[in-house]
Enzyme design. Structure first.
Site, PDB file in Angstrom:
ATOM      1  N   HIS A  19      -3.395   7.179   2.190  1.00 17.32           N
ATOM      2  CA  HIS A  19      -3.754   5.855   1.676  1.00 17.32           C
ATOM      3  C   HIS A  19      -5.125   5.482   2.239  1.00 17.32           C
ATOM      4  O   HIS A  19      -5.415   5.741   3.410  1.00 17.32           O
ATOM      5  CB  HIS A  19      -2.698   4.834   2.105  1.00 17.32           C
ATOM      6  CG  HIS A  19      -3.113   3.425   1.843  1.00 17.32           C
ATOM      7  ND1 HIS A  19      -3.524   2.998   0.600  1.00 17.32           N
ATOM      8  CD2 HIS A  19      -3.208   2.345   2.670  1.00 17.32           C
ATOM      9  CE1 HIS A  19      -3.842   1.715   0.670  1.00 17.32           C
ATOM     10  NE2 HIS A  19      -3.669   1.299   1.908  1.00 17.32           N
ATOM     11  N   CYS A  50       0.811  -1.225   0.000  1.00 17.44           N
ATOM     12  CA  CYS A  50       0.000   0.000   0.000  1.00 17.44           C
ATOM     13  C   CYS A  50       0.843   1.273   0.000  1.00 17.44           C
ATOM     14  O   CYS A  50       0.327   2.362  -0.255  1.00 17.44           O
ATOM     15  CB  CYS A  50      -0.941  -0.002   1.189  1.00 17.44           C
ATOM     16  SG  CYS A  50      -2.099  -1.367   1.100  1.00 17.44           S
ATOM     17  N   ASN A  68     -10.015  -0.261  -0.803  1.00 15.85           N
ATOM     18  CA  ASN A  68      -8.547  -0.195  -0.775  1.00 15.85           C
ATOM     19  C   ASN A  68      -8.004  -0.757  -2.094  1.00 15.85           C
ATOM     20  O   ASN A  68      -8.046  -1.963  -2.319  1.00 15.85           O
ATOM     21  CB  ASN A  68      -8.038  -0.998   0.429  1.00 15.85           C
ATOM     22  CG  ASN A  68      -6.528  -0.922   0.579  1.00 15.85           C
ATOM     23  OD1 ASN A  68      -5.823  -0.444  -0.306  1.00 15.85           O
ATOM     24  ND2 ASN A  68      -6.026  -1.406   1.702  1.00 15.85           N
TER      25      ASN A  68
HETATM   26  O1  UT7 Z   1      -3.782  -1.242   3.480  1.00 13.62           O
HETATM   27  C1  UT7 Z   1      -2.764  -1.975   4.088  1.00 13.62           C
HETATM   28  C2  UT7 Z   1      -2.866  -2.024   5.540  1.00 13.62           C
HETATM   29  N1  UT7 Z   1      -4.115  -2.582   5.973  1.00 13.62           N
HETATM   30  C3  UT7 Z   1      -4.851  -1.942   6.842  1.00 13.62           C
HETATM   31  O2  UT7 Z   1      -4.518  -0.846   7.220  1.00 13.62           O
HETATM   32  C4  UT7 Z   1      -6.053  -2.644   7.412  1.00 13.62           C
HETATM   33  C5  UT7 Z   1      -5.996  -2.578   8.919  1.00 13.62           C
HETATM   34  N2  UT7 Z   1      -7.085  -3.295   9.598  1.00 13.62           N
HETATM   35  C6  UT7 Z   1      -8.365  -2.880   9.538  1.00 13.62           C
HETATM   36  O3  UT7 Z   1      -8.706  -1.954   8.839  1.00 13.62           O
HETATM   37  C7  UT7 Z   1      -9.355  -3.554  10.457  1.00 13.62           C
HETATM   38  O4  UT7 Z   1      -8.657  -4.366  11.371  1.00 13.62           O
HETATM   39  C8  UT7 Z   1     -10.418  -4.407   9.696  1.00 13.62           C
HETATM   40  C9  UT7 Z   1     -11.375  -3.504   8.955  1.00 13.62           C
HETATM   41  C10 UT7 Z   1      -9.740  -5.382   8.770  1.00 13.62           C
HETATM   42  C11 UT7 Z   1     -11.244  -5.179  10.735  1.00 13.62           C
HETATM   43  O5  UT7 Z   1     -11.859  -4.276  11.653  1.00 13.62           O
HETATM   44  P1  UT7 Z   1     -11.697  -4.508  13.224  1.00 13.62           P
HETATM   45  O6  UT7 Z   1     -12.465  -3.429  13.876  1.00 13.62           O
HETATM   46  O7  UT7 Z   1     -10.229  -4.589  13.536  1.00 13.62           O
HETATM   47  O8  UT7 Z   1     -12.429  -5.861  13.422  1.00 13.62           O
HETATM   48  P2  UT7 Z   1     -11.849  -7.224  14.045  1.00 13.62           P
HETATM   49  O9  UT7 Z   1     -10.968  -7.917  13.054  1.00 13.62           O
HETATM   50  O10 UT7 Z   1     -11.318  -6.961  15.408  1.00 13.62           O
HETATM   51  O11 UT7 Z   1     -13.187  -8.047  14.167  1.00 13.62           O
HETATM   52  C12 UT7 Z   1     -14.257  -7.634  15.051  1.00 13.62           C
HETATM   53  C13 UT7 Z   1     -15.413  -8.606  14.891  1.00 13.62           C
HETATM   54  C14 UT7 Z   1     -14.974 -10.069  14.921  1.00 13.62           C
HETATM   55  O12 UT7 Z   1     -15.986 -10.803  15.601  1.00 13.62           O
HETATM   56  P3  UT7 Z   1     -15.816 -11.215  17.153  1.00 13.62           P
HETATM   57  O13 UT7 Z   1     -14.554 -12.030  17.215  1.00 13.62           O
HETATM   58  O14 UT7 Z   1     -15.693  -9.917  17.890  1.00 13.62           O
HETATM   59  O15 UT7 Z   1     -17.070 -11.975  17.410  1.00 13.62           O
HETATM   60  C15 UT7 Z   1     -14.938 -10.486  13.489  1.00 13.62           C
HETATM   61  O16 UT7 Z   1     -15.163 -11.849  13.304  1.00 13.62           O
HETATM   62  O17 UT7 Z   1     -16.016  -8.424  13.600  1.00 13.62           O
HETATM   63  C16 UT7 Z   1     -16.073  -9.672  12.903  1.00 13.62           C
HETATM   64  N3  UT7 Z   1     -15.945  -9.428  11.477  1.00 13.62           N
HETATM   65  C17 UT7 Z   1     -16.980  -9.121  10.676  1.00 13.62           C
HETATM   66  N4  UT7 Z   1     -18.285  -8.983  10.937  1.00 13.62           N
HETATM   67  C18 UT7 Z   1     -19.094  -8.654   9.896  1.00 13.62           C
HETATM   68  C19 UT7 Z   1     -14.804  -9.427  10.727  1.00 13.62           C
HETATM   69  N5  UT7 Z   1     -15.100  -9.130   9.442  1.00 13.62           N
HETATM   70  C20 UT7 Z   1     -16.435  -8.936   9.393  1.00 13.62           C
HETATM   71  C21 UT7 Z   1     -17.337  -8.609   8.351  1.00 13.62           C
HETATM   72  N6  UT7 Z   1     -18.643  -8.466   8.648  1.00 13.62           N
HETATM   73  N7  UT7 Z   1     -16.932  -8.403   7.091  1.00 13.62           N
END
Ligand code: UT7
Length: 330
Positions: A257, A117, A287
């Site tokens: 980004h 990225c 993204n």
């Molecule tokens: O571009 C290169 C660098 N990349 C980035 O900068 C991305 C960085 N990371 C992120 O943007 C975020 O971590 C994500 C958007 C990928 C995820 O958001 P988050 O707030 O960190 O969510 P999480 O992974 O902590 O998941 C929270 C909950 C989980 O459920 P439990 O374990 O709390 O029951 C996930 O299973 O949300 C669940 N979850 C979803 N729910 C509905 C994960 N993906 C989804 C989804 N829809 N698509």
């Protein structure tokens, strides 16, 4: 050999595929919902390149053609082409060479740059130093990624994030105070496994097993990447402001980004920047990896004025991150 000039962006072009993949369509593919995607990421829809015969080089070439058209420049005047991508058409040869042939830039030398990225910022840093060396006059810097080619559309934690697209700029020598002033680039290889496409390279060459294990898709541990990205992008943006004696009032635009709206907001807050000065189009494209920053420049180009102070900032796989300070020159 040193020169008296710096590099400036003299034209911006882009390419976006027509197909729009909405959050509503993703709701039918994986267990997710529009509200979760919007509140956690800021994304509403993204573009997908559906034609199986087209890939990153095609999109890079379309963006390059628009750049040349804008500048009314003969492709044979291009000295070098840098394509930042993590989704090259092939492992080799370089996507930039394919792009070169499509646009007819037969006097250019062309190479790819892999910094995920942060690819566009790394390529901008490379291209601007080539101009500053005095040996090159016209350098094309393009970010192009067909992320749909490496996205697992059964993995809800990644498939909602990414989209396809390309955009790029022409770099030329600047003879006034406008142009690329400064940049700070960083890398850190100890968290490689948190954001990776592990199959298909020389470490894990393609086998039935690597395919069965889905190693040719993006793997991301969202939370640790989110934490480092938020710190990294904000820290480096503040660092470049301090180094150039800039306050939040001095900066006209943050060009971040587009990985997650929450990361962008945190960066703008740390910079003391009014939210109206932040370029955001993640809602429309998701993204697009190396294409996000030049796609912002393209979308905002009619609102930019000569002399505007821009801070470009990115964080991505590697990890790689950085910020560039420039004065708009068009
Ligand atoms: O571009 C290169 C660098 N990349 C980035 O900068 C991305 C960085 N990371 C992120 O943007 C975020 O971590 C994500 C958007 C990928 C995820 O958001 P988050 O707030 O960190 O969510 P999480 O992974 O902590 O998941 C929270 C909950 C989980 O459920 P439990 O374990 O709390 O029951 C996930 O299973 O949300 C669940 N979850 C979803 N729910 C509905 C994960 N993906 C989804 C989804 N829809 N698509």
């Amino acid at each position: 050999m040193s020169s008296n000039y710096k590099a400036k962006i003299s034209a911006v072009g882009h390419y976006l595929p027509d197909y729009v993949l909405t959050n509503q369509e993703l709701e039918k593919m994986v267990e997710t919902n529009d509200e979760w995607i919007l509140t956690r990421t800021g994304i509403r829809e993204r573009r997908i390149l559906k034609d199986p015969d087209k890939a990153s080089a095609f999109m890079a070439a379309e963006a390059a053609k628009e750049v040349l058209e804008q500048r009314k420049m003969d492709p044979e005047a291009i000295d070098a082409i840098i394509v930042a991508t993590v989704t090259p058409d092939y492992m080799f040869p370089a996507t930039a060479c394919i792009t070169q042939t499509i646009i007819g830039a037969k006097n250019a030398f062309a190479f790819d740059l892999s910094a995920a990225c942060s690819g566009f910022l790394y390529a901008l840093e490379t291209g601007s130093n080539m101009i500053e060396s005095g040996r090159y006059k016209n350098v094309l810097v393009i970010g192009s990624d067909k992320m749909s080619a490496i996205t697992d559309y059964t993995d809800r934690s990644t498939c909602i994030l990414f989209g396809d697209g390309a955009a790029g700029v022409l770099l030329e020598p600047s003879v006034d105070e406008n142009g690329i002033i400064d940049s700070i680039m960083h890398s850190e290889g100890d968290m490689t496994q948190t954001l990776i496409q592990s199959g298909g390279g020389s470490r894990n060459p393609a086998t039935h097993e690597t395919v069965d294990k889905k190693m040719h898709y993006i793997y991301q541990e969202g939370r640790p990447v989110f934490k480092r990205a938020t710190e990294g992008m904000a820290d480096v943006s503040v660092e470049i402001m301090k180094k150039n004696n800039l306050t939040g009032d001095d900066v006209d635009w943050l060009v971040p980004h587009q990985a997650n709206l929450r990361i962008i907001d945190a960066t703008a807050r740390r910079m003391n920047l009014d939210p109206s000065k932040v370029m955001i189009n993640i809602d429309k494209y998701g993204n697009t990896t190396a294409a996000t920053i030049p796609l912002c420049l393209y979308d905002w180009k009619d609102r930019l004025n000569k002399g505007d102070k821009l801070v470009l900032a990115a964080f991505g796989g590697g990890y790689t991150w950085g910020a560039t300070y420039l004065k708009w020159a068009i």
